[in-house]
Design a protein around this motif. Sequence first.
Motif, short mmCIF file in Angstrom:
data_model
loop_
_atom_site.label_atom_id
_atom_site.label_comp_id
_atom_site.label_asym_id
_atom_site.label_seq_id
_atom_site.Cartn_x
_atom_site.Cartn_y
_atom_site.Cartn_z
N ASP A 118 -17.17 36.43 13.02
CA ASP A 118 -18.50 35.86 12.84
C ASP A 118 -18.39 34.37 12.53
OD1 ASP A 118 -21.18 35.44 12.34
OD2 ASP A 118 -21.33 36.96 10.79
N ALA A 119 -19.20 33.56 13.19
CA ALA A 119 -19.16 32.11 12.97
C ALA A 119 -19.91 31.69 11.72
CB ALA A 119 -19.73 31.37 14.19
N THR A 159 -25.46 37.31 18.36
CA THR A 159 -24.59 36.90 17.26
C THR A 159 -23.95 35.57 17.61
OG1 THR A 159 -22.65 38.02 18.18
CG2 THR A 159 -24.00 39.28 16.63
N ARG A 160 -23.45 34.89 16.61
CA ARG A 160 -22.67 33.67 16.81
C ARG A 160 -21.25 33.97 16.35
NH1 ARG A 160 -25.19 28.64 17.26
NH2 ARG A 160 -23.83 27.74 15.69
N GLU A 161 -20.31 33.80 17.28
CA GLU A 161 -18.93 34.19 17.03
C GLU A 161 -17.99 33.00 17.21
OE1 GLU A 161 -19.43 38.64 18.93
OE2 GLU A 161 -18.72 37.01 20.21
N VAL A 214 -17.92 28.10 19.32
CA VAL A 214 -18.93 29.00 18.76
C VAL A 214 -19.68 29.57 19.95
CG1 VAL A 214 -20.98 29.20 17.33
CG2 VAL A 214 -19.09 27.72 16.59
N THR A 237 -22.46 32.17 21.42
CA THR A 237 -23.64 32.98 21.13
C THR A 237 -23.68 34.09 22.17
OG1 THR A 237 -24.78 31.03 20.28
CG2 THR A 237 -26.15 32.95 20.81
#
Length: 94
Positions: A21-22, A51-53, A66, A68
């Motif tokens: 997870d970012a 999600t933002r990873e 990052v 999305t």
Amino acid sequence: MRITCPLCGARDRREFYYKGDAVALDRPDPAAGEAAWDDYVHNRDNPAGPTRELWYHESGCSAWLVVTRDTRTHEISGVDLASDLAADVAGAGA
């Protein structure tokens, strides 16, 4: 799945290393107790949806990205250099 690196273009996801997870996790106080630390180390949200990873372009330019991504469909709606986002956050605090 293909990830479009802002520096290298579209690449197979096997060129990248998934970090997680970012969003930064709030680290508990050192004296918070065993339950708080157990939760911090072992439990993560597992959302269904966007999600933002954080991904590392290991077999390419070595940039941190990052990404999305929708966890239900694996559709990627955005990729940013993590360094650009960090600079934006630092600039906003000035």
